[in-house]
Design an enzyme around this catalytic site. Structure first.
Site, short mmCIF file in Angstrom:
data_model
loop_
_atom_site.label_atom_id
_atom_site.label_comp_id
_atom_site.label_asym_id
_atom_site.label_seq_id
_atom_site.Cartn_x
_atom_site.Cartn_y
_atom_site.Cartn_z
CE LYS A 116 3.50 2.30 1.04
NZ LYS A 116 3.66 0.89 0.74
CD GLU A 200 1.58 9.29 3.12
OE1 GLU A 200 1.14 9.60 1.99
OE2 GLU A 200 2.66 8.70 3.28
CG HIS A 235 -3.77 5.05 -5.50
ND1 HIS A 235 -3.53 6.37 -5.23
CD2 HIS A 235 -4.99 4.76 -4.97
CE1 HIS A 235 -4.55 6.87 -4.55
NE2 HIS A 235 -5.44 5.92 -4.39
NE ARG A 292 8.82 -3.50 -5.84
CZ ARG A 292 8.24 -2.61 -6.60
NH1 ARG A 292 8.77 -2.28 -7.76
NH2 ARG A 292 7.13 -2.00 -6.22
#
Length: 666
Positions: A116, A200, A235, A292
């Site tokens: 990420k 973040e 999440h 994907r």
């Protein structure tokens, strides 16, 4: 086009790929573990190869065994589905080394998006908007903490190699940071073999909107519009819809073009999803790119009329994209609800068990069910507890939403606790109908979804009582048919008493509160139902699991389900959950059976967080266990100390097993 492919996955996605392959005349090979020997995807495939023990690390994650199966059966390509090996660059290399086509993006694209933090650097260079945060290589906890302190809380810790909500923690204050970081790193290492983290800024009211992109090897790239996946728990997505409510043509084009830039920046090929956070002011920020097919791809298929698995196979075979951007259109609205074996009332903990009864709604052009299980199958501790995906479509959002609630009401499962009632209540609540969406939706509207209020007991208790009496009558008639004297008054369920009113006294638990209800037989096959000072006249008929009820002249048709003494009636407004309170006869030996610190489910001990004899405060974490892709922390019930751990890291434990001997101090 290929003549034979292998599907390196299980469950509903394996079945989904097999269906499209069959339509294209492509033969399929399934792989399976010991636990999946009799699974639906094995039965559907043309061939199947056993690859190991139930645990994924011993079967579905063994890339070499999957390659051996492909070589053995002559499969020309491998479809990885999602999860397992779908974003594993090493597996992609194995395919290439064995001249097998990987039905997915190139190795370089997987590697680029596999981290990420690296992905954010690439996106920054491609002028894709980013959430403020830290995605550097220096993983010193003090740097991560200082970044968080400087940005201001709340922040979001995310596994750099992660996905699916694994290795992710919200941190609301500096006091929570150390424990959250340790938990996120540990979970990330267990799930991905990598504990690198990024930080973040956590947006407090964002929507989660993702763009479906597709690229071929001829330089063509398109976006197939967006999906709103804002409604989540832990999440992980719960209900997805396409298109996103309130999306303007300009914003859709801006997000779509940014998503295509993101794909082109890594020379992408095949199906991919670029995920964004959409803020209340219309600004959007790149989150990640999943290299994907996504679990929620069917809603995109419904609104575009395209088969995305077919697109995958054609692109992997070297063909051009079937359509260009100007040829793609949005038609109608679609929802997907994920049916899980889990307990929403207990923090959505996954559950295991056998699907003793399974009746999905009837499929049509408006209703689709993607599943990998059949009645009688077991939901085990080894895999994700998703039972099925329920997908609906109609011309407009409100019509599609009506399709969804109707289909959820018709989805009946027994043998384990599921989230169908929760999904029904969520889809029925006013904020969801009004599309007042953000990623904190479930927490914000908890009371509207879980119906903790008892203010409507006068309306719903008569329905519950009528159902129970008719159910009792139905069972008694069945038993009487097997009796030597079916006309005996003792075989009748009508509370018969000599020279007395025929009366039932029921104690009904509704929304966690007990209510005394009296049901008296009235003339004309009717009942007088009294709940406190409220009295109604009722009649009805129970036909299988359909209740036809008449309460004071108001008639309605209601579907019913029953599991382990718990009942649910699905009315037009909501799911009514209740049980019949049984007399408390106590323990014969007078013993105290109060529960201790027990395992909430079958699973594996991950780590011990304190030492025997060390004093801890109330709510201090003592150990972590993992099951069905989820971590659960066992905490101290009060100030005290552990006197013994009954299990060590790596040990398997059964649900309900005592984990810790704990001494309360003071």
């Amino acid at each position: 086009m290929f003549t034979k492919i292998l599907i390196a996955n299980r469950g509903e996605i394996a079945c989904r790929v097999i269906k499209t392959a069959r339509l294209l005349g492509v033969k399929t090979v399934a792989v399976y573990s010991d636990a999946d020997r009799d699974a639906l995807h094995v039965a559907m495939a043309d061939e199947a190869v056993h690859i190991g023990a139930p645990a994924p690390r011993d079967s579905y994650l063994r890339g070499n065994k999957v390659i051996e199966a492909a070589v053995k059966t002559g499969a020309q390509a491998i479809h990885p589905g999602y999860g397992f090996l779908s974003e594993n660059a090493e597996f992609c290399k194995l395919c290439a080394d064995n001249n097998i086509v990987f039905i997915g993006p190139p190795i370089e694209a997987i590697e680029a998006m596999g981290s990420k933090s690296a992905a954010k650097t690439i996106m920054e260079n491609a002028q894709v908007p980013l959430v403020p945060g830290y995605h550097g290589d220096d993983q010193n906890p003090e740097i991560l903490r200082k970044t968080s302190d400087d940005m201001g809380y709340p922040v979001l810790l995310k596994a750099a190699a992660g996905g699916g909500g694994k290795g992710m923690r919200q941190v609301w204050s500096a006091d929570e940071f150390d424990e959250a970081l340790a938990a996120a790193k540990r979970e990330s290492m267990n799930a991905f073999g990598d504990d690198k983290m990024l930080v973040e800024k956590y947006l407090t009211q964002p929507r989660h909107v993702e763009l479906q992109v597709f690229c071929d090897s001829h330089g063509n790239a398109v976006y197939l519009f967006e999906r709103d996946c804002s409604v989540q728990r832990r999440h992980q997505k719960v209900i997805e819809e396409a298109p996103a409510p309130g999306m303007t043509d300009e914003l859709r084009a801006n997000m779509g073009e940014a998503a295509v830039r993101a794909a082109q920046a890594i020379n992408y090929q095949g199906a991919g999803t670029v995920e964004f956070l959409l803020d209340v002011d219309g600004s959007f920020y790149f989150m990640e790119m999943n290299t994907r097919l996504q679990v929620e791809h069917p809603v995109t298929e419904k609104i575009t009329g395209q088969d995305l698995v077919e697109w995958q196979l054609r692109v992997a075979a070297g063909e051009k994209l079937p359509l260009q951007q100007n040829e793609l259109r949005i038609n109608g609205h679609s929802f997907e609800a994920r049916i899980y074996a889990e307990d929403p009332a207990n923090d959505f903990l996954p559950v295991t068990g056998t699907l003793n009864y399974l009746q999905p709604p009837m499929e049509s052009e408006h209703v689709r069910v993607d599943t990998g299980v059949l009645q009688g199958d077991e939901v085990s501790v080894f895999y994700d507890p998703m039972i099925a995906k329920l997908i609906v479509w109609d011309e407009y959002r409100d019509r599609a939403l009506n399709r969804l609630t109707t289909a959820l009401a018709e989805y009946r499962i027994s043998g384990m606790t599921t989230n169908t009632e929760f999904l029904y209540n969520l889809a029925s609540c006013k904020p969801f109908r009004d599309a007042d969406l953000d990623t904190g939706f479930i927490e914000k509207h908890h009371d509207a979804i879980f119906h903790t209020s008892n203010s409507d007991s006068d309306q719903y208790l008569p329905l519950a009582a009528l159902y129970l009496v008719l159910k009792q009558d139905q069972q008694a008639q069945y038993q009487a048919h097997g009796s030597n004297d079916r006309y005996s008054p003792w075989s009748r369920p009508n509370a018969w008493r000599l020279n007395e009113t025929h009366s039932h006294s029921l104690e009904i638990d509704l929304n966690g509160q007990s209510h005394s209800v009296t049901v008296e037989e009235h003339k004309g096959s009717r009942y007088k139902i009294r709940c406190g000072d409220h009295c109604v006249l009722a009649s009805g008929e129970l036909n299988g699991d359909e209740l036809y009820a008449d309460i004071d002249g108001f008639r309605q048709r209601i579907t019913a389900s029953e599991h382990d003494g718990q009942y649910t009636l699905f009315s037009a407004e909501q799911a009514l959950h209740f049980s019949l309170v049984q007399p408390d006869l106590g323990d014969a030996d007078g013993s105290d059976n109060a529960g201790g610190m027990t395992a909430p489910m079958n699973g594996t001990i991950v780590t011990l967080l304190t030492e025997v004899g060390t004093e801890v405060e109330a709510d201090a974490p003592l150990l972590v266990m993992e099951a069905m892709k989820m971590e659960h922390t066992i905490r101290a019930p009060a100030a005290g100390k552990v006197t013994e751990f009954y299990y060590q890291p790596g040990d398997l434990v059964d649900g309900g097993s005592e984990l810790v001997a704990f001494e309360v101090l003071g």
